[in-house]
Design an enzyme around this catalytic site. Structure first.
Site, PDB file in Angstrom:
ATOM      1  N   ASN A   9       0.864  -1.174   0.000  1.00 49.90           N
ATOM      2  CA  ASN A   9       0.000   0.000   0.000  1.00 49.90           C
ATOM      3  C   ASN A   9       0.901   1.225   0.000  1.00 49.90           C
ATOM      4  O   ASN A   9       1.491   1.562   1.015  1.00 49.90           O
ATOM      5  CB  ASN A   9      -0.900  -0.025   1.245  1.00 49.90           C
ATOM      6  CG  ASN A   9      -1.763   1.217   1.358  1.00 49.90           C
ATOM      7  OD1 ASN A   9      -1.793   2.049   0.445  1.00 49.90           O
ATOM      8  ND2 ASN A   9      -2.467   1.364   2.471  1.00 49.90           N
ATOM      9  N   LYS A  11       0.106   4.232  -0.278  1.00 51.33           N
ATOM     10  CA  LYS A  11      -0.566   5.397   0.318  1.00 51.33           C
ATOM     11  C   LYS A  11      -0.355   6.632  -0.573  1.00 51.33           C
ATOM     12  O   LYS A  11      -0.314   6.493  -1.793  1.00 51.33           O
ATOM     13  CB  LYS A  11      -0.075   5.601   1.762  1.00 51.33           C
ATOM     14  CG  LYS A  11      -0.226   4.305   2.590  1.00 51.33           C
ATOM     15  CD  LYS A  11      -0.040   4.485   4.057  1.00 51.33           C
ATOM     16  CE  LYS A  11      -0.194   3.139   4.768  1.00 51.33           C
ATOM     17  NZ  LYS A  11      -0.144   3.235   6.223  1.00 51.33           N
ATOM     18  N   HIS A  94      -9.538   0.938   4.711  1.00 52.90           N
ATOM     19  CA  HIS A  94      -8.283   1.176   5.446  1.00 52.90           C
ATOM     20  C   HIS A  94      -8.561   2.127   6.615  1.00 52.90           C
ATOM     21  O   HIS A  94      -9.363   3.055   6.492  1.00 52.90           O
ATOM     22  CB  HIS A  94      -7.230   1.765   4.509  1.00 52.90           C
ATOM     23  CG  HIS A  94      -5.862   1.749   5.118  1.00 52.90           C
ATOM     24  ND1 HIS A  94      -5.465   2.668   6.058  1.00 52.90           N
ATOM     25  CD2 HIS A  94      -4.822   0.899   4.962  1.00 52.90           C
ATOM     26  CE1 HIS A  94      -4.217   2.386   6.444  1.00 52.90           C
ATOM     27  NE2 HIS A  94      -3.809   1.313   5.788  1.00 52.90           N
ATOM     28  N   GLU A  96      -6.971   4.535   7.766  1.00 56.41           N
ATOM     29  CA  GLU A  96      -6.748   5.956   7.475  1.00 56.41           C
ATOM     30  C   GLU A  96      -7.970   6.559   6.792  1.00 56.41           C
ATOM     31  O   GLU A  96      -8.309   7.722   7.011  1.00 56.41           O
ATOM     32  CB  GLU A  96      -5.478   6.103   6.614  1.00 56.41           C
ATOM     33  CG  GLU A  96      -4.228   5.850   7.457  1.00 56.41           C
ATOM     34  CD  GLU A  96      -3.028   5.346   6.689  1.00 56.41           C
ATOM     35  OE1 GLU A  96      -3.002   5.425   5.452  1.00 56.41           O
ATOM     36  OE2 GLU A  96      -2.097   4.857   7.351  1.00 56.41           O
ATOM     37  N   GLU A 164      -5.088  -4.859  10.448  1.00 56.85           N
ATOM     38  CA  GLU A 164      -4.109  -3.808  10.674  1.00 56.85           C
ATOM     39  C   GLU A 164      -4.455  -3.065  11.961  1.00 56.85           C
ATOM     40  O   GLU A 164      -5.249  -2.112  11.928  1.00 56.85           O
ATOM     41  CB  GLU A 164      -4.103  -2.820   9.505  1.00 56.85           C
ATOM     42  CG  GLU A 164      -3.798  -3.449   8.159  1.00 56.85           C
ATOM     43  CD  GLU A 164      -3.257  -2.429   7.170  1.00 56.85           C
ATOM     44  OE1 GLU A 164      -2.222  -2.712   6.568  1.00 56.85           O
ATOM     45  OE2 GLU A 164      -3.856  -1.345   7.028  1.00 56.85           O
ATOM     46  N   GLY A 170       2.615   2.351  10.803  1.00 56.48           N
ATOM     47  CA  GLY A 170       3.547   3.463  10.639  1.00 56.48           C
ATOM     48  C   GLY A 170       4.252   3.876  11.921  1.00 56.48           C
ATOM     49  O   GLY A 170       4.867   4.935  11.985  1.00 56.48           O
ATOM     50  N   SER A 210       3.631  -1.975  10.333  1.00 55.97           N
ATOM     51  CA  SER A 210       5.082  -2.039  10.571  1.00 55.97           C
ATOM     52  C   SER A 210       5.675  -3.394  10.193  1.00 55.97           C
ATOM     53  O   SER A 210       6.605  -3.872  10.837  1.00 55.97           O
ATOM     54  CB  SER A 210       5.411  -1.665  12.023  1.00 55.97           C
ATOM     55  OG  SER A 210       4.947  -0.358  12.321  1.00 55.97           O
ATOM     56  N   GLY A 232       5.170   1.310   4.647  1.00 53.10           N
ATOM     57  CA  GLY A 232       6.490   1.917   4.474  1.00 53.10           C
ATOM     58  C   GLY A 232       7.493   1.031   3.747  1.00 53.10           C
ATOM     59  O   GLY A 232       8.211   1.497   2.849  1.00 53.10           O
TER      60      GLY A 232
HETATM   61  P1  13P Z   1       3.124   0.474   7.635  1.00 50.31           P
HETATM   62  O1  13P Z   1       3.677  -0.829   7.052  1.00 50.31           O
HETATM   63  O2  13P Z   1       3.851   1.678   7.137  1.00 50.31           O
HETATM   64  O3  13P Z   1       2.994   0.393   9.113  1.00 50.31           O
HETATM   65  O4  13P Z   1       1.629   0.623   7.047  1.00 50.31           O
HETATM   66  C1  13P Z   1       0.758  -0.442   7.130  1.00 50.31           C
HETATM   67  C2  13P Z   1      -0.456  -0.122   6.362  1.00 50.31           C
HETATM   68  O5  13P Z   1      -1.248   0.719   6.746  1.00 50.31           O
HETATM   69  C3  13P Z   1      -0.683  -0.851   5.106  1.00 50.31           C
HETATM   70  O6  13P Z   1      -1.971  -0.644   4.628  1.00 50.31           O
END
Ligand code: 13P
Length: 252
Positions: A9, A11, A94, A96, A164, A170, A210, A232
Site C-alpha cells: 500500500n 498510500k 483502510h 486511514e 491492521e 507506521g 510495521s 512503508g
Molecule cells: P506500515 O507498514 O507503514 O505500518 O503501514 C501499514 C499499512 O497501513 C498498510 O496498509
C-alpha cells in the site's frame, strides 16, 4: 491453504515517474519469489503507468479506495467501472480512510459489493485503536467490522481480509505475531466461518502494521497468517521483495 499474498500500500506516496520506477524494480525481482502473489497499490494517478510497467509479469495491481456508485456527481471520486481493467484488487476500509475520510462499515460494505460486481478483488481492512485494545474491546471491534463489512456478501472468491491494528501502522510498533494471530485466527476467522462456513478456509488473511523484511517471516510462520499488507517497507522494491521472500520461505 489460502493463497499467499503480499500487497504494497503505497498510500499518498510516489509521483507517476517514481511509481513507474518502483513498479519496474518489483517486476525485475519478482521472478525470484515464487508462490506469493505480489500486489502493488499505487495512488490512482499511477495505476495505468504501474499496470503498464508490470505487464508481462505475475505482479498484480490494486487501488487504495473506490466509490461504490458507478458514476455521477461525486467530485474527486473514482468508480468501480473506472478501475476495471486497470487493476485486479482494491483496498477498502483502510483505517486511514475510516479515521480521516469518514469511511464507515456501511460505506465499506457498499464498496465491497460494488467492487465484486465488476470483478475486483477487495482487500477489506479491519483494525482496532489502542484505546479499544486497552479497554479489552479488540475482539468485538474486529468481529463487528468483519461482519458489517461483509453483510450480504456471498462471493468469497478473491476476498482478502487485512488485519491492521491502528496502533501498529507506521509506528514501528508492530503487533507481535502472537497478538496478530490471536485476532486473525480468533475473531476474524471465527466470524468468516460463521458467515461463509467452509468457504472461509480459503480466504487469505494478511497482517499489516510495521511489517518489514525482518519480521515478515515470523508472521507467516503463524498458520492463520497468509501474507501482509505492507506500507512503508513497500516503498523500496528490494525491501518489498524481501518481505515476500520471507513469507514464501516461512510457508515453504
Ligand atoms: P506500515 O507498514 O507503514 O505500518 O503501514 C501499514 C499499512 O497501513 C498498510 O496498509
Amino acid at each position: 491453504m489460502p493463497a499467499l499474498v503480499v500487497a504494497g500500500n503505497w498510500k499518498m506516496n510516489t509521483t507517476v515517474p517514481e511509481a513507474t520506477a518502483l513498479a519496474f524494480g518489483v517486476k525485475n525481482g519478482a521472478a525470484a519469489v515464487t508462490g506469493v502473489e505480489l500486489v502493488l497499490c499505487p495512488p490512482f494517478v499511477s495505476l495505468s503507468a504501474v499496470k503498464d510497467a508490470v505487464a508481462g509479469s505475475a505482479v498484480k495491481v490494486g487501488a487504495q479506495n473506490m466509490h461504490f456508485q458507478e458514476s455521477g456527481a461525486y467530485t474527486g471520486e473514482v468508480s468501480p467501472g473506472m478501475l476495471r481493467g486497470l487493476c485486479d484488487y482494491v483496498i477498502l476500509g483502510h483505517s486511514e480512510r475510516r479515521q480521516m475520510f469518514g469511511e464507515t462499515d456501511e460505506s465499506v460494505n457498499s464498496k465491497i459489493k460494488a467492487g465484486q460486481a465488476v470483478g475486483l478483488k477487495p482487500i477489506l481492512c479491519v483494525g482496532e485503536t489502542l484505546e479499544q485494545r486497552e479497554q479489552g474491546k479488540a475482539a468485538d471491534v474486529i468481529s463487528g467490522q468483519v461482519r458489517a463489512g461483509l453483510d450480504g456478501v456471498t462471493d468469497t472468491s478473491g476476498l482478502i481480509i487485512a488485519y491492521e491494528p491502528i496502533w501498529a501502522i507506521g509506528t514501528g510498533q508492530a503487533a507481535t505475531p502472537e497478538t496478530a494471530a490471536e485476532i486473525m485466527g480468533g475473531p476474524i476467522f471465527e466470524t468468516l466461518r460463521s458467515l461463509f462456513s467452509a468457504a472461509a478456509d480459503s480466504i487469505s488473511l494478511l497482517y499489516g502494521g510495521s511489517m518489514n523484511a525482518s519480521n515478515a517471516g515470523e508472521y507467516a510462520a503463524q498458520d492463520c497468517i497468509h501474507g501482509g499488507l505492507v506500507g512503508g517497507a513497500a516503498l523500496q522494491a528490494d525491501q518489498f521483495l524481501q518481505v515476500a521472500a520471507a513469507v514464501a520461505s516461512a510457508k515453504g
